[in-house]
Design an enzyme around this catalytic site. Structure first.
Site, mmCIF file in Angstrom:
data_model
loop_
_atom_site.group_PDB
_atom_site.id
_atom_site.type_symbol
_atom_site.label_atom_id
_atom_site.label_comp_id
_atom_site.label_asym_id
_atom_site.label_seq_id
_atom_site.Cartn_x
_atom_site.Cartn_y
_atom_site.Cartn_z
ATOM 1 N N HIS A 175 -79.483 -74.226 55.060
ATOM 2 C CA HIS A 175 -78.893 -73.975 56.370
ATOM 3 C C HIS A 175 -78.014 -75.143 56.785
ATOM 4 O O HIS A 175 -78.421 -76.290 56.756
ATOM 5 C CB HIS A 175 -80.004 -73.756 57.397
ATOM 6 C CG HIS A 175 -79.500 -73.396 58.740
ATOM 7 N ND1 HIS A 175 -80.076 -73.877 59.880
ATOM 8 C CD2 HIS A 175 -78.469 -72.608 59.144
ATOM 9 C CE1 HIS A 175 -79.445 -73.392 60.939
ATOM 10 N NE2 HIS A 175 -78.446 -72.625 60.505
ATOM 11 N N HIS A 183 -54.677 -78.456 59.638
ATOM 12 C CA HIS A 183 -54.908 -78.657 58.199
ATOM 13 C C HIS A 183 -55.381 -80.085 57.896
ATOM 14 O O HIS A 183 -56.270 -80.275 57.055
ATOM 15 C CB HIS A 183 -53.635 -78.334 57.421
ATOM 16 C CG HIS A 183 -53.807 -78.355 55.938
ATOM 17 N ND1 HIS A 183 -54.703 -77.544 55.274
ATOM 18 C CD2 HIS A 183 -53.189 -79.092 54.986
ATOM 19 C CE1 HIS A 183 -54.632 -77.778 53.977
ATOM 20 N NE2 HIS A 183 -53.718 -78.715 53.775
ATOM 21 N N TYR A 230 -52.301 -72.881 52.110
ATOM 22 C CA TYR A 230 -53.407 -72.877 53.079
ATOM 23 C C TYR A 230 -54.491 -71.851 52.759
ATOM 24 O O TYR A 230 -55.242 -71.440 53.646
ATOM 25 C CB TYR A 230 -52.903 -72.695 54.516
ATOM 26 C CG TYR A 230 -51.849 -73.711 54.886
ATOM 27 C CD1 TYR A 230 -52.197 -75.046 55.045
ATOM 28 C CD2 TYR A 230 -50.522 -73.344 55.050
ATOM 29 C CE1 TYR A 230 -51.241 -75.995 55.362
ATOM 30 C CE2 TYR A 230 -49.553 -74.284 55.360
ATOM 31 C CZ TYR A 230 -49.921 -75.607 55.519
ATOM 32 O OH TYR A 230 -48.963 -76.543 55.829
ATOM 33 N N ASN A 246 -57.532 -71.791 51.950
ATOM 34 C CA ASN A 246 -58.729 -72.617 51.939
ATOM 35 C C ASN A 246 -59.641 -72.148 53.062
ATOM 36 O O ASN A 246 -59.163 -71.769 54.130
ATOM 37 C CB ASN A 246 -58.384 -74.096 52.195
ATOM 38 C CG ASN A 246 -57.284 -74.605 51.300
ATOM 39 O OD1 ASN A 246 -57.460 -74.696 50.094
ATOM 40 N ND2 ASN A 246 -56.136 -74.926 51.882
#
Length: 127
Positions: free
Chosen positions: A20, A94, A116, A118
């Site tokens: 977790h 970013h 981008y 990601n």
């Protein structure tokens, strides 16, 4: 041999250690990754494996508490890919996203060549 799920041994092993709150980053092939990070490099050639193939495989195995993507992906394919698969994702610049890489438990490099592409996935629990 495993019957289903992720077959890549280093990735499958790393997933088994997640708990977790742990952060998993799926990265395009251009994201600068830390030299000493826990990287699972799946990149073969540009585009393979794709960001979506890796994300789909991970989402099939993980409980997701939250997700984080770069502001710069808004309005493009990456945002659409994320919204098709996750009920909610937060956005951050970013440069801030890149600063979080050091805290990732697993960094997965794909062959994706879309800017981008990601995502940071924060692990949840099934109970």
């Amino acid at each position: 041999m495993k019957k289903r799920g992720i077959l890549n041994a280093p990735l499958s092993s790393a997933i088994a250690t997640l708990g977790h709150g742990d952060l998993v980053v799926i990265a395009d092939c251009g994201l600068p990754l830390p030299l000493n990070g826990p990287i699972v490099d799946l990149a073969l050639i540009p585009g393979t494996p794709s960001f979506t193939a890796v994300l789909d495989a991970l989402l099939d195995e993980l409980v997701v508490e939250s997700a984080l993507v770069a502001e710069e992906c808004r309005g493009g394919r990456v945002e659409a890919w994320i919204r098709e698969r996750l009920t909610h994702a937060d956005f951050t610049p970013h440069e801030r996203f890149k600063s979080l890489l050091a805290s990732a438990k697993i960094l997965i490099r794909t062959g994706e060549a879309t800017p981008y592409a990601n995502v940071g996935i924060r692990c949840g629990v099934p109970f």
